[in-house]
Write a protein that holds these residues in place. Structure first.
Motif, PDB file in Angstrom:
ATOM      1  N   TYR A  33      54.102 -16.206  25.374  1.00 54.72           N
ATOM      2  CA  TYR A  33      53.880 -16.051  26.818  1.00 54.72           C
ATOM      3  C   TYR A  33      55.212 -16.126  27.561  1.00 54.72           C
ATOM      4  O   TYR A  33      55.448 -15.386  28.517  1.00 54.72           O
ATOM      5  N   GLY A  34      56.119 -17.004  27.101  1.00 56.80           N
ATOM      6  CA  GLY A  34      57.421 -17.143  27.752  1.00 56.80           C
ATOM      7  C   GLY A  34      58.238 -15.864  27.703  1.00 56.80           C
ATOM      8  O   GLY A  34      58.810 -15.440  28.711  1.00 56.80           O
TER       9      GLY A  34
ATOM     10  N   ILE B  33      46.971 -10.220  18.559  1.00 57.61           N
ATOM     11  CA  ILE B  33      47.999 -11.063  19.134  1.00 57.61           C
ATOM     12  C   ILE B  33      47.898 -12.431  18.490  1.00 57.61           C
ATOM     13  O   ILE B  33      46.859 -13.093  18.557  1.00 57.61           O
ATOM     14  N   ARG B  34      48.976 -12.869  17.843  1.00 51.65           N
ATOM     15  CA  ARG B  34      48.979 -14.145  17.137  1.00 51.65           C
ATOM     16  C   ARG B  34      49.826 -15.152  17.917  1.00 51.65           C
ATOM     17  O   ARG B  34      50.912 -14.839  18.383  1.00 51.65           O
ATOM     18  N   PHE B  35      49.303 -16.352  18.040  1.00 49.91           N
ATOM     19  CA  PHE B  35      49.948 -17.414  18.793  1.00 49.91           C
ATOM     20  C   PHE B  35      50.227 -18.595  17.880  1.00 49.91           C
ATOM     21  O   PHE B  35      49.460 -18.876  16.950  1.00 49.91           O
ATOM     22  N   VAL B  36      51.313 -19.292  18.165  1.00 46.78           N
ATOM     23  CA  VAL B  36      51.546 -20.593  17.548  1.00 46.78           C
ATOM     24  C   VAL B  36      50.865 -21.637  18.434  1.00 46.78           C
ATOM     25  O   VAL B  36      51.175 -21.766  19.621  1.00 46.78           O
TER      26      VAL B  36
ATOM     27  N   GLN C  67      41.585 -11.604  24.034  1.00 45.30           N
ATOM     28  CA  GLN C  67      42.069 -11.373  25.390  1.00 45.30           C
ATOM     29  C   GLN C  67      41.439 -12.329  26.401  1.00 45.30           C
ATOM     30  O   GLN C  67      42.087 -12.771  27.343  1.00 45.30           O
ATOM     31  N   GLU C  68      40.174 -12.669  26.196  1.00 42.06           N
ATOM     32  CA  GLU C  68      39.474 -13.533  27.148  1.00 42.06           C
ATOM     33  C   GLU C  68      40.106 -14.920  27.206  1.00 42.06           C
ATOM     34  O   GLU C  68      40.319 -15.475  28.288  1.00 42.06           O
ATOM     35  N   ASP C  69      40.400 -15.495  26.034  1.00 38.28           N
ATOM     36  CA  ASP C  69      41.022 -16.819  26.015  1.00 38.28           C
ATOM     37  C   ASP C  69      42.426 -16.787  26.604  1.00 38.28           C
ATOM     38  O   ASP C  69      42.846 -17.712  27.302  1.00 38.28           O
ATOM     39  N   LEU C  70      43.140 -15.722  26.324  1.00 41.13           N
ATOM     40  CA  LEU C  70      44.494 -15.599  26.871  1.00 41.13           C
ATOM     41  C   LEU C  70      44.459 -15.475  28.392  1.00 41.13           C
ATOM     42  O   LEU C  70      45.314 -16.042  29.088  1.00 41.13           O
ATOM     43  N   LYS C  71      43.471 -14.772  28.898  1.00 44.24           N
ATOM     44  CA  LYS C  71      43.343 -14.634  30.355  1.00 44.24           C
ATOM     45  C   LYS C  71      42.960 -15.972  30.986  1.00 44.24           C
ATOM     46  O   LYS C  71      43.450 -16.329  32.068  1.00 44.24           O
TER      47      LYS C  71
END
Length: 363
Positions: A249-250, A329-332, A347-351
């Motif tokens: 995100y940064g 999209i993979r996140f740590v 996408q929903e959780d990211l939003k």
């Protein structure tokens, strides 16, 4: 002064941290770089104006050198600046025994490392970082420049011969740069060391007057955490991706807002809070997020995301993240403090996490 080492499959190199670490440069040129034919210093323009003479005093007297100034900050990491550095190297007749010294903040180090990795298919280089942020970027051999569509998308894995971190440089840093750099220190604690995190949250109350011994301890701790991870996974095939905690995100913020309009550390701290929110949602992470946010805000971090930047723009930038595979999209995230995992996100959780971050802009 403390000495640490990074061990990778093909190279072991030292990291010196402390006051007067610059004094180790002549020793390196008597040992690992005894056959160096010429030096090209690629220096952050601001740092060059402040400390050029200081570095020159420690360059080996038997090796000729040239000096190339580049813009301060992310402006250095452009294709045009990269090309100008390659041109300088050619005009100075650098050969395969020559050496580049990266002198400045993280951006100058990334650029100079990429130049050294690219010139004649790779020549040697030294990292001489001058900022707290560079305690992270100078270690590990990830060197790169930016593309307008994504941060650090053009680069190599190219390890330095040594990292010389003279903490005397930090004394002149403005508070904003100290704050930016400390975002990476906090990141290291979150992904690896719960005790270190507790030490930070209970001890660090301001960046205005920081005890020099405490600062050196924090830098050494952060470098040690990164060095251990890099030694196990040099080219980010596995656990090294954990070092990108807060960066998906940064980096999207940096690319969308415009490089240099927000410091890397400011963007990463917003990304850390974003990832912590997702970690609590997905893994019920045992962390008082409200208290954490209160702490970083007292330290001066802002969580403001410009209203002119939409989630859709950030989502598009996140899809270009280097951890993304296909359309996933993979996140740590963190299962626990010190226990990171890589997980695919929808996408929903990211939003939802984006809306959480934006809620601080309205306070």
């Amino acid at each position: 002064m403390e000495k640490m080492e990074v061990h990778t499959r093909n190279k072991t190199y030292p990291i010196w941290v402390g006051e007067y670490a610059l004094e180790m440069i002549p020793e390196i040129f008597k040992d690992k770089l005894s056959d160096a034919t010429k030096i090209l210093v690629i220096a952050d323009k601001h740092v060059s104006h402040l400390y050029k003479e200081k570095l020159k005093k420690h360059l080996p007297t038997h090796v000729p050198y040239a000096w190339k100034e580049v813009p301060q900050g992310e402006a250095a990491k452009s294709m045009a600046v990269f090309e100008s550095c390659i041109t300088e190297a050619l005009e100075q007749n650098l050969d395969r025994k020559s050496c580049i010294i990266a002198f400045g903040g993280g951006a100058a180090g990334d650029l100079a490392g990429y130049v050294s990795a690219s010139y004649m298919r790779g020549i040697r280089f030294l990292q001489v970082p001058t900022t707290i942020l560079a305690h992270d970027s100078a270690v590990g051999g990830k060197v790169a420049i930016n593309h307008p569509l994504g941060k650090n998308m053009i680069g190599h894995f190219h390890q330095p011969e040594a990292v010389i971190f003279d903490t005397n440089f930090i004394n002149s840093l403005p508070e904003k740069e100290v704050r930016s750099g400390f975002a990476e220190v906090i990141k290291h604690a979150l992904i690896k060391d719960k005790t270190f995190l507790h030490q930070l949250t209970s001890t660090l109350v301001s960046f205005e007057k920081m005890d020099s011994d405490f600062l050196e301890m924090c830098l050494c701790k952060g470098i040690s955490i990164k060095a251990d991870i890099v030694s196990e996974d040099e080219t980010e095939q596995g656990i090294r991706a954990f070092l990108n905690f807060g960066h998906t995100y940064g980096h999207a913020l940096e690319a969308t807002i415009g490089y240099g309009r927000i410091t890397h550390g400011e963007a990463v701290m917003i990304g850390i809070v974003y990832a912590l929110y997702l970690s609590k949602k997905k893994y019920s992470l045992d962390l008082d997020l409200s208290s954490f946010v209160d702490w970083i805000k007292r330290l001066g971090y802002s969580l403001d995301v410009p209203e002119t930047i939409s989630f859709d723009q950030l989502f598009a930038a996140m899809k270009r993240d280097k951890k993304t595979i296909g359309s996933s999209i993979r996140f740590v995230l963190l299962e626990e403090i010190g226990k990171p995992v890589i997980v695919e996100m929808n996408q929903e959780d990211l939003k939802e996490a984006d809306q959480f971050i934006r809620s601080f802009s309205k306070l």
